[in-house]
Write an enzyme that holds these catalytic residues in place. Structure first.
Site: not given
Ligand code: NAD
Ligand code: TYD
Length: 367
Positions: A134, A136, A177
């Site tokens: 990420t 972050e 991460k």
């Molecule tokens: P998510 O929380 O929607 O999904 C995570 C998945 O991992 C789930 O299906 C969960 O069951 C599985 N999981 C959790 N712990 C586990 C374990 N111990 N063993 C096996 N499976 C396990 O997450 P996401 O938003 O799809 O993110 C996926 C990846 O992408 C993560 O590594 C996250 O850090 C990265 N990422 C996410 C974002 C975002 O905006 N969501 C952005 C950049 C990177």
């Molecule tokens: P989020 O979707 O949790 O992603 P991340 O923290 O990984 O960026 O949040 C996106 C932005 O929205 C973040 O600045 C926190 C804010 N936020 C709120 O203001 N209210 C909420 O209820 C949530 C879940 C997030």
């Protein structure tokens, strides 16, 4: 490449990656390894679950013996590692789970891949460990143009995260991460494992668990529940449509340089409050309400502890070297996304029932 293990394939981004690979590469065997935590949902993959080149295995990536057994029995050539605990607010309440899954789970997977691949006559030849991270981990950027300059390359500041930006994580989530990214790179530098790491901006789109800003707020607007905006809503995030992230992962998995890092993002910065207002307008319109009628649902609540002010990712390298670009404009992506959540209330009801509902209630009770 014959057999690829995708971890976290039942989650938000993972399900889009699994779908893309299963549909695009019938000659590959795709093994989805997921523990099915609160965030994992096999309903996300209903449309492809019967495909002959797809297998689901319920397992915890922290279980080293199981990971090693899977590497051996499935003869995995590649790993695309997405499994993680992913919600910052949860990491603030329960950092141990984040260290466990994100750090130790990644290490267990790395070690299982290492032992299996090193046992083969060809060793690491043709193998690939691709770790999804990420933006972050880079920390937070200054907000030097608080009023916004929509014509500028960076509407809220001129500084961007690039691949060489120093890691400065602030939340337990981003710290975990960052740690896992370091382990992945260490396995390349120490053992010669063919690794790749990518750092992506905030994703949005279908199948995102409704604890994250966009799906949570669409659902709340529909049900006319308060929209808890942290602080003044001035934090800036850089948003990418999830299918574009999955396309980038496909490109990088096949064409990315070993031991390299790529930033993934769409130069699409938004202040939280502007996203919230856009969501209200689009949701109202699609529900046949007067556009903007639900603005009074906006409720400013106590800010998130250590809330990073601005994320902005520079993905020029990915475009220049591998030709990847996002396919969707934000306005189009948001419209598609709101429409999907409104059309899939059953999916939302299913994932917000039971355990999660209790968690959600506890979490917001004191706000
Ligand atoms: P998510 O929380 O929607 O999904 C995570 C998945 O991992 C789930 O299906 C969960 O069951 C599985 N999981 C959790 N712990 C586990 C374990 N111990 N063993 C096996 N499976 C396990 O997450 P996401 O938003 O799809 O993110 C996926 C990846 O992408 C993560 O590594 C996250 O850090 C990265 N990422 C996410 C974002 C975002 O905006 N969501 C952005 C950049 C990177
Ligand atoms: P989020 O979707 O949790 O992603 P991340 O923290 O990984 O960026 O949040 C996106 C932005 O929205 C973040 O600045 C926190 C804010 N936020 C709120 O203001 N209210 C909420 O209820 C949530 C879940 C997030």
């Amino acid at each position: 490449m014959k057999t690829i293990i995708i971890t976290g394939g039942a989650g938000f981004i993972g399900s889009h990656v699994v779908r893309l690979f299963v549909e695009k590469y019938p000659e590959y065997k795709i093994i989805n390894v997921d523990k099915l935590t609160y965030a994992g949902n096999l309903a996300n993959l209903k449309d492809i679950e019967d495909r002959p080149n797809y297998e689901f295995v319920k397992a915890d990536i922290c279980d080293f013996d199981k990971m090693y057994e899977l590497m051996q029995t499935r003869k995995a050539d590649g790993i695309i590692h997405l499994a993680a605990e992913s919600h910052v607010d949860r990491s603030i309440k329960d950092p141990f789970t984040f260290a466990q899954t994100n750090v130790l789970g990644t290490l267990s997977l790395l070690q299982a891949a290492k032992l299996y691949w090193e046992s083969l006559p060809e060793g690491y030849e043709g193998k690939r460990f691709y770790h999804i991270s990420t933006d972050e981990v880079y920390g937070a950027l200054e907000l030097t143009k608080p009023e916004g300059d929509k014509d500028g390359r960076g509407p809220y500041g001129d500084e961007f995260f690039v691949e060489t930006t120093k890691y400065t994580p602030h939340s337990p989530y981003s710290a975990s991460k960052a740690s896992s990214d370091h382990f992945v790179r260490a396995f390349h530098d120490t053992y010669g494992m063919p690794t790749i790491v990518t750092n992506c901006s905030n994703n949005y789109g279908p199948y995102q668990f409704p604890e994250k800003l966009i799906p949570l707020f669409i659902n709340n607007i529909r049900h006319r529940k308060p929209l808890p905006v942290y602080g003044k809503g001035e934090n800036v995030r850089d948003w990418l449509y999830v299918v574009d992230h999955a396309r980038a992962i496909d490109t990088i998995f096949h064409k990315g340089r070993i031991a390299d890092t790529y930033n993934i993002g769409g130069f699409n910065e938004w202040k939280n409050i502007d996203i919230v207002r856009t969501l209200i307008r689009v949701t109202d319109r699609l529900l046949g309400r007067e556009e903007g009628a639900d603005m009074d649902l906006i409720t400013y609540v106590t800010d998130r502890a250590g809330h990073d002010l601005r994320y902005a990712i520079d993905s020029t390298k990915l475009k220049r070297e591998l030709g990847w670009e996002p396919s969707l404009q934000f306005e189009e992506g948001i419209e598609k996304t709101v429409r999907w959540y409104l059309d899939n209330q059953d999916w939302l009801d299913n994932v917000t029932s039971g355990d999660y509902q209790q968690y959600y209630e506890k979490m917001y009770a004191n706000r």
